[in-house]
Design an enzyme around this catalytic site. Structure first.
Site, PDB file in Angstrom:
ATOM      1  N   GLU A 117     -20.746  75.347 -18.748  1.00  0.00           N
ATOM      2  CA  GLU A 117     -20.623  73.945 -18.338  1.00  0.00           C
ATOM      3  C   GLU A 117     -20.879  73.725 -16.863  1.00  0.00           C
ATOM      4  OE1 GLU A 117     -18.348  75.907 -17.010  1.00  0.00           O
ATOM      5  OE2 GLU A 117     -16.748  75.527 -18.432  1.00  0.00           O
ATOM      6  N   HIS A 159     -11.312  81.213 -12.190  1.00  0.00           N
ATOM      7  CA  HIS A 159     -12.161  81.721 -13.283  1.00  0.00           C
ATOM      8  C   HIS A 159     -13.249  82.670 -12.779  1.00  0.00           C
ATOM      9  CE1 HIS A 159     -10.188  79.225 -16.181  1.00  0.00           C
ATOM     10  NE2 HIS A 159     -10.574  78.094 -15.613  1.00  0.00           N
ATOM     11  N   ASP A 195      -1.948  77.148 -13.391  1.00  0.00           N
ATOM     12  CA  ASP A 195      -2.987  76.284 -13.946  1.00  0.00           C
ATOM     13  C   ASP A 195      -2.899  76.340 -15.475  1.00  0.00           C
ATOM     14  OD1 ASP A 195      -5.983  75.161 -12.947  1.00  0.00           O
ATOM     15  OD2 ASP A 195      -5.952  75.912 -15.013  1.00  0.00           O
ATOM     16  N   TYR A 323      -7.204  67.459 -13.865  1.00  0.00           N
ATOM     17  CA  TYR A 323      -8.323  66.538 -14.078  1.00  0.00           C
ATOM     18  C   TYR A 323      -7.899  65.131 -14.440  1.00  0.00           C
ATOM     19  CZ  TYR A 323     -10.059  71.159 -13.797  1.00  0.00           C
ATOM     20  OH  TYR A 323     -10.279  72.426 -13.339  1.00  0.00           O
TER      21      TYR A 323
END
Lengths: 342, 342
Positions: A117, A159, A195, A323
């Site tokens: 993505e 990540h 997270d 987000y």
């Protein structure tokens, strides 16, 4: 608590994120940063300061040289091919295929990707370096005068693995901060990743090391990104055996369960006797986050900031995800004020 | 030479292919099929016939059950998530991550993908089964009455591995045909892959077997898709050691070089003494192909059809790639007529 932040985060903002089989406006967007700085300003935090230039020594100890060369060169190579879109991989080294970096840019992108993505743009690597610089500068602040600091990193980092990018991440800011602390005299550092998503990159980097304890609370990878790491049976290898602890949790998890996992995680960290603590601070555990499935309320963020402060460790908060942009500032601030005013 | 083809190929035609960071009309499009049937009709070939229903026995010997269940179920699961686009993966099991199938559809797509450009749609699996049925029905034709046959497969198959899809491929038609021949009395089958792209899926399926010799001529994976398989040092493992032969070739390769590699490949096949030969027939080696880099002319296709016929083996042609749509019919026909009229 001082905040380190860089305006250069603006250099990275892809037009599109691949989601649900189409391009959408990226969830990881620049105004996330604005919401946080605004929430801190209205709560008495001092104005964020720009980071020092990034020292690459620590970066080269957590990422491989070939990966850094890839990040440095890939946009120019992509542009030279005449492609019209932003840089995305199309082919990957799947099981039983060669883990060998090809020459063509399509193959290079696939070789270094763990997710699709995340587009690379002209300014991506510059932004990633400015973000890592925030974490590194904030790490260097920790000492007698500052027992805590906040690195407002964007793009996030957890990540990004030894030689892998994806999930909005390119350089692993928390890992670079931990390595910086170790290079400046710490003998043991703990990283607590709160997270919503498993910090697969941080786990990857320190999986065979015992000078960094990695503890992560996250959505069960069976159901949540990054899907291929974050299981409870991943406990480290070689010298790192026992220094990786995962708490995967199911869809709908409320604070009553999440907080119990946190308490256990904090016990583990306390027993490790680290010289410093790094929090990979994502606030996408929030009940209204659009791409996550935990059910924490804004008040829960204050609670867990308080809980973390009880360890009384020099503590560096490194911004990761979150987000639900309207509330990302409030929830981030709540963690920090909870920590300071326990 | 009889042709087996299915109108059900139309069930698969994604709106978009991910290429150069944007969605483009797929290079692998339905009119490829029309160009070929038209070229054959004007050259005296008999009308293509529809295949028999696909027998899954051979399919289950070359693909894993979990992969077939994935193909069967993934579109419904994708639709149930409410995604608006066609099914594309966003996260993959990269190096050092778990090779474990997750529950969520995003993770399942990434687990089974070896490329990202290939969207799965509602009709994809039905089309893939009709394509495999063409290869299987054509394989069963081979015998005293028919020494050769042509399976006009669409979608193609040679990138589909044991449990991997991508590169426009879902079921490996050539591998299913080879297994069908073995199940019907052949003791050894050779597969010669002349598509521009390495037949990574076919190699994957037969890599540890000696009852199928796999020989591939293709663009060097350093420079060409699929980038992560097709190197010359991949020679097979276990019982399959020595039964996998790759001829990677550089950008700009003309027939003078390609033809030499073919001659060597045909020698290897002759020495193997197979009961039958399957040609994975891609015509993207053509000089004007939009996504390839060899320089074969239309006449070269006639030449290599002639060269293959000299082996005097029962021969099944299975359609793979070729994206210069205007000429795909002529070049395919040239191989077949070259073979028949040597």
């Amino acid at each position: 608590m001082k905040t380190i932040a860089s305006a250069d985060h603006h250099l990275h903002f892809p037009k599109g994120e691949l989601s649900g089989g189409e391009f959408v406006r990226p969830f990881e967007c620049p105004e996330r940063w604005d919401y946080i700085t605004r929430a801190l300003a209205t709560s008495g935090f001092s104005t964020p300061t720009e980071p020092d230039a990034l020292s690459m020594d620590a970066v080269k100890k957590v990422h491989s040289m070939d990966y850094l060369q890839f990040l440095e060169s890939v946009w120019d190579q992509w542009e030279a091919e005449g492609f019209k879109g932003e840089a995305l991989p199309t082919v990957i080294p799947a099981r039983r295929m060669q883990q060998r970096e090809p020459t063509h840019v399509d193959g290079r992108l696939g070789y270094y990707a763990m997710a699709i993505e995340t587009a690379i743009t002209k300014g991506t690597y510059a932004a990633a370096k400015s973000s890592a610089a925030c974490a590194q500068t904030a790490a260097k602040l920790l000492g007698p005068a500052d027992s805590s600091a906040f690195a407002l990193c964007r793009p996030p980092g957890h990540h990004a693995g030894i030689d892998l990018y994806g999930g909005y991440c390119f350089l692993n800011n928390a890992a670079i901060a931990a390595q910086t602390l170790l290079d400046n005299g710490a003998s043991k550092v703990a990283i607590l990743d709160v997270d919503f998503h498993h910090g697969n990159g941080t786990q990857d980097i320190f999986y065979n090391r015992n000078d960094v304890l990695f503890v992560s609370l996250h959505g069960d990878p069976l159901h949540a990104f990054p899907h291929f790491l974050g299981y409870a049976d991943e406990t480290g290898i070689d010298e790192g055996e026992g220094y990786n602890i995962n708490y995967p949790m199911l869809p709908g998890t409320p604070y009553s369960i999440w907080g119990d996992a946190l308490a256990d995680a904090l016990d583990q960290i306390e027993r490790y006797l680290p010289d410093a603590l790094i929090i990979s601070l994502g606030v996408d555990t929030y009940e209204k986050d659009p791409i996550s499935f935990f059910k924490l309320t804004s008040d829960d963020f204050t609670r867990y900031g308080q809980a973390i402060s009880k360890l009384k460790l020099p503590t560096l908060f490194v911004m990761e995800g979150g987000y639900a942009v309207e509330e990302i500032g409030i929830n981030t601030r709540n963690v920090l004020t909870g920590f300071m005013n326990q």
